[in-house]
Write a protein that holds these residues in place. Structure first.
Motif, PDB file in Angstrom:
ATOM      1  N   ASN A 164       0.817  -1.219   0.000  1.00 31.37           N
ATOM      2  CA  ASN A 164       0.000   0.000   0.000  1.00 31.37           C
ATOM      3  C   ASN A 164       0.849   1.267   0.000  1.00 31.37           C
ATOM      4  O   ASN A 164       0.480   2.286   0.577  1.00 31.37           O
ATOM      5  CB  ASN A 164      -0.950   0.014   1.197  1.00 31.37           C
ATOM      6  CG  ASN A 164      -1.877  -1.181   1.222  1.00 31.37           C
ATOM      7  OD1 ASN A 164      -2.368  -1.601   0.181  1.00 31.37           O
ATOM      8  ND2 ASN A 164      -2.105  -1.739   2.396  1.00 31.37           N
ATOM      9  N   ASN A 215      -0.537   0.772 -12.757  1.00 28.08           N
ATOM     10  CA  ASN A 215      -0.242  -0.657 -12.905  1.00 28.08           C
ATOM     11  C   ASN A 215       0.963  -0.888 -13.822  1.00 28.08           C
ATOM     12  O   ASN A 215       0.954  -1.734 -14.705  1.00 28.08           O
ATOM     13  CB  ASN A 215      -1.468  -1.402 -13.449  1.00 28.08           C
ATOM     14  CG  ASN A 215      -1.384  -2.890 -13.196  1.00 28.08           C
ATOM     15  OD1 ASN A 215      -0.724  -3.341 -12.266  1.00 28.08           O
ATOM     16  ND2 ASN A 215      -2.045  -3.666 -14.024  1.00 28.08           N
ATOM     17  N   ALA A 247      -0.170   1.259  -8.357  1.00 28.42           N
ATOM     18  CA  ALA A 247      -1.476   0.641  -8.149  1.00 28.42           C
ATOM     19  C   ALA A 247      -2.284   0.654  -9.452  1.00 28.42           C
ATOM     20  O   ALA A 247      -2.035   1.490 -10.334  1.00 28.42           O
ATOM     21  CB  ALA A 247      -2.231   1.367  -7.043  1.00 28.42           C
ATOM     22  N   LEU A 278      -6.389  -4.628  -7.073  1.00 30.47           N
ATOM     23  CA  LEU A 278      -5.236  -4.669  -6.179  1.00 30.47           C
ATOM     24  C   LEU A 278      -4.065  -5.364  -6.861  1.00 30.47           C
ATOM     25  O   LEU A 278      -4.240  -6.319  -7.623  1.00 30.47           O
ATOM     26  CB  LEU A 278      -5.560  -5.406  -4.870  1.00 30.47           C
ATOM     27  CG  LEU A 278      -6.487  -4.726  -3.872  1.00 30.47           C
ATOM     28  CD1 LEU A 278      -7.941  -5.063  -4.195  1.00 30.47           C
ATOM     29  CD2 LEU A 278      -6.185  -5.174  -2.461  1.00 30.47           C
ATOM     30  N   SER A 321      -3.987  -0.669  -3.589  1.00 28.29           N
ATOM     31  CA  SER A 321      -5.352  -0.729  -4.097  1.00 28.29           C
ATOM     32  C   SER A 321      -5.634   0.476  -4.972  1.00 28.29           C
ATOM     33  O   SER A 321      -5.154   1.589  -4.724  1.00 28.29           O
ATOM     34  CB  SER A 321      -6.340  -0.782  -2.920  1.00 28.29           C
ATOM     35  OG  SER A 321      -7.663  -0.664  -3.384  1.00 28.29           O
ATOM     36  N   SER A 322      -6.430   0.247  -5.987  1.00 27.89           N
ATOM     37  CA  SER A 322      -6.841   1.345  -6.857  1.00 27.89           C
ATOM     38  C   SER A 322      -7.934   2.165  -6.182  1.00 27.89           C
ATOM     39  O   SER A 322      -8.441   1.821  -5.108  1.00 27.89           O
ATOM     40  CB  SER A 322      -7.346   0.792  -8.189  1.00 27.89           C
ATOM     41  OG  SER A 322      -8.593   0.135  -7.997  1.00 27.89           O
TER      42      SER A 322
END
Length: 783
Positions: free
Chosen positions: A416, A474, A501, A579, A584-585
């Motif tokens: 995170n 990503n 993320a 995720l 996390s998005s």
């Protein structure tokens, strides 16, 4: 026979011997009597025959030793015979005593606890002195002696077995009778042999069956009741053993932790050793470089000064040499004039003298008019030169300053620690180097062959962390960092790969299906690279709340769809997050789901080219049956013959209800079908679809219920304007209703091997309006 421990409870003999009576106990003391124990006489048998077995005329025997209490075998045999004649059975009495005190059960328990491998403390027969002493010891104990006696006599068998082995039986009987006499004498005297005390202790330790928690040793259960462990806390051996094993296991775990800690510390020490060696090498190299630089500068200064000094020497010598040459020339001229003047002075011819003298005088006057420089053009002393050692001093001083730092250690990506467009990168120093700043470099990771051609970015930061922004979602990035100070820059760290993320997913609202207690949510990823998992967040909507608070989260979803179990008659706002390792998005755009009934959508990919889906998404229309000039899109999954369309799959068990609003003059087919139902055929004409068909004949409205082309003969008098369809997976039933009048029309009883799709078709131009999300009406319940 009874005994007491101190003044505690008294145990009496069993009432199974009706002739047994007790005489008043008379305490007798003895120096050999066990401390804290008082022994009493008790007549076991209130009959005349007892005098023959235990004669009372035993005066003076209390002071006799245990060895003197033995009787001759003949006497013992004679007394035993008289006891047998009187009807007394010693073996039977001992067996009854053992049974009364539960000694047989204790023996079985010991054998069970010790796995049956326990040495028999009561051998079948005792002979000689050992037998009589064992009997005397047995008589001096409260319970365990009886147990010993019963065990010693029990293997001898009952009297009916004596005939099989007469000689050993008689010997054992004589020994038992003699042991009883000696026991009575021992009780009268109160004496006890130290030898048998040690034997008893050894026997008790040998067969310990409980554990004394106070003394931390195994003991016998009898010691807890009557021995020195009476007031101690005891536990069963198996439980005590398990407890000790558990304690040992805990200690072993602690030892293993300490071992792991020491191993880690040893590894750390080894790393420190290696670091010391590396730092020494770096420092030595640093000293060597600085001293070499200083020596090089000094050598250069020396060469420069020596060259300047040589140039000054050359200039002096050239000037002096020129002056010396000029002086020599002047001397030569002077000598020449002197010689000529001397010759002229010696001339006797006056006429020649005068001619030459005038010219000579002019020449001398002209020569003498010239000034002769008798000053040195160059002094022999050299000028004092000041050597500049500032650069050398700077180099020498730099030796004592900090060296260039070593390579930093970049940390792995923390959970995170990323968003869709940013990354937080952290690193540290393995040594105590002084660092003024860091140089952080990064570039995106590419799977292509020429990944080194990716553009590199460089940042200069003061801290040991940095947040990089304006990144792609990503996406993997490669990072490395170097440390800087006044001495220089360190080598770069090892490269670490970080990932941003993901982007928020996009929920496919047209593919959402739901029922009263579940929903199927589908979405798609907006990233090129795959993600690790998805999380679905639910917010239950109420009148008091706006639904922003998350009431439930479903994590670890590997695919882009999930079935969620919900509560009936509720409204939910659903969001999806993607995720990966980075984090996390953001939440996706929310969608609303209502659990009032079954919701499904129409699958446009299955629609016939002539079938149109109107703006609300639940109304289908067909303007004309044939249009050869039409240029409509045709999909591989579309119906080609039947002007039909499939609804989305209903993947929920239970009952599902929807209604279709029809027009009276429209011919249609309504029902359900499997996914693989043929697209080139008609609905209901195969075994993979079930439907209700409405056609108009010249005489009436005809309704057919088709499956595999077969239909029952059913006549419907009232044409339905609102047709209800009930799909019941559990009861394997598909029912049709006239919803306007709550009339049941027909029901297919079929075992659905798979989930089915709602299906709709028009056979004449017209419109069908589909209504979903309806609760199952109560009047649809069939017997």
């Amino acid at each position: 026979m009874s005994s007491r421990s101190g003044s505690a409870g008294e145990y009496e003999t069993s009432d199974q011997s009706p002739s047994c009576s007790a005489s008043p106990p008379v305490p007798e003391s003895s120096e050999t009597e066990a401390e804290g124990l008082i022994f009493y006489h008790m007549d076991l048998y209130g009959s005349k025959e007892r005098f023959d077995i235990f004669p009372e005329d035993l005066s003076g025997q209390g002071d006799r030793s245990w060895g003197d209490t033995r009787r001759e075998p003949a006497l013992s045999s004679q007394k035993f015979q008289r006891s047998q004649e009187a009807g007394y059975d010693l073996e039977k009495e001992v067996a009854e005593l053992a049974k009364m005190y539960g000694l047989d059960e204790d023996r079985e328990k010991e054998l069970e606890l010790l796995g049956g491998h326990v040495e028999n403390r009561w051998p079948p027969a005792r002979t000689g002195k050992a037998k009589s002493q064992g009997s005397i010891y047995n008589a001096s104990k409260s319970i365990s002696p009886v147990k010993d006696q019963s065990q010693s006599t029990k293997p001898q068998g009952l009297p009916d077995e004596a005939s099989q082995d007469e000689e050993p039986s008689k010997a054992r009987a004589e020994d038992e009778a003699e042991s009883c006499i000696q026991s009575r004498e021992g009780l009268s005297s109160g004496g006890m042999s130290d030898e048998w005390n040690s034997q008893a202790v050894s026997e008790e330790e040998e067969v310990a069956d409980v554990f004394c928690s106070t003394c931390k040793i195994p003991i016998r259960a009898f010691d807890k009741l009557f021995g020195e462990h009476k007031d101690h806390e005891v536990a069963q051996l198996p439980s005590a053993m398990e407890s000790e094993k558990e304690e040992i296991h805990k200690n072993m775990c602690k030892l293993e932790e300490q071992i792991a800690q020491m191993e880690n510390f040893a590894c750390h020490l080894e790393e420190i050793f290696i670091t010391v060696e590396e730092n020494f090498g770096r420092q030595e190299q640093n000293f060597e470089v600085h001293y070499n630089n200083a020596v090089q500068v000094l050598a250069q200064k020396y060469e420069e000064q020596l060259e300047a000094l040589g140039e000054e020497k050359r200039q002096k010598l050239e000037a002096l040499y020129g002056q010396l040459v000029s002086c020599g020339e002047h001397l030569d001229t002077c000598k020449e004039l002197t010689d000529a003047t001397q010759e002229l002075y010696l001339e006797n011819d006056k006429a020649n003298f005068m001619k030459a003298a005038v010219a000579m005088v002019d020449r001398l006057e002209e020569f003498l008019k010239k000034e002769v420089d008798l000053e040195l053009s160059m002094l022999p002393d050299f000028e004092k030169r000041v050597i500049d050692f500032s650069e050398v001093e700077q180099l020498m001083n730099s030796i004592n300053t900090i060296p260039a730092p070593c390579a930093p250690v970049i940390n792995p990506q923390a959970p995170n620690a990323a968003t869709g467009t940013s990354l937080r990168v952290c690193w540290g120093l393995f040594s105590d180097d002084t660092v003024e700043s860091y140089q952080l470099c990064y570039k995106p990771v590419s799977n292509e062959t020429h990944s080194d051609e990716q553009a590199e970015h460089t940042l200069k930061v003061k801290e040991t962390y940095c947040t990089i922004t304006n990144l792609l979602p990503n996406t993997q990035y490669e990072f490395w960092v170097s440390a800087l100070n006044a001495a220089g820059i360190s080598p770069p760290s090892e490269r670490a790969v970080y990932v941003t993320a993901p982007s928020p997913p996009t929920i496919k609202s047209k593919k959402i299906r739901s029922c009263e207690n579940a929903a199927l949510v589908c979405w798609e990823s907006r990233d090129v690279n795959p993600v690790d998992s998805y999380t679905v967040e639910l917010s239950k909507l109420t009148d008091e709340e706006d639904g922003d608070s998350i009431t439930e989260s479903i994590v670890g979803i590997p695919n882009c769809e999930v079935i969620i179990h919900l509560q009936p008659a509720q409204s939910y706002r659903i969001c999806v997050r993607a995720l990966n390792l980075g984090g996390s998005s953001e939440r996706s755009d929310p969608v609303l789901i209502h659990t009032t009934g079954t919701y499904f959508c129409l699958n446009e990919d299955t629609a016939h080219p002539l079938l149109a889906i109107l703006g609300d998404g639940f109304t289908i229309a067909c303007d004309e049956l044939e249009n050869p000039e039409c240029d409509l899109p045709v999909y591989d999954n579309s119906f080609t013959r039947c002007i039909g369309i499939l609804g989305s799959l209903i993947p929920f068990p239970g009952k599902h209800y929807w209604e279709v609003e029809v027009e009276e003059d429209t011919e249609y087919r309504i029902g359900v079908a499997f996914e693989n139902t043929p697209r080139h055929g008609y609905l209901g004409a195969n075994n993979s679809s079930w439907c209700m068909r409405h056609i108009i004949t010249p005489s009436r409205h005809k309704y057919e219920f088709l499956h595999s082309g077969m239909t029952p003969d059913i006549r419907i008098t009232i044409p339905p304007r609102r047709l209800g369809v009930l799909l019941d997976y559990e009861n394997c039933r598909l029912s049709f209703f006239n919803a306007d009048i709550a009339q049941h029309l027909y029901a297919f009883n079929a075992r659905f091997q798979h989930y089915v799709h709602p299906c709709f078709a028009l056979e004449t131009p017209g419109i069908l309006r589909i209504h979903t999300g309806l609760a199952v009406p109560p009047w649809t319940a069939l017997p």
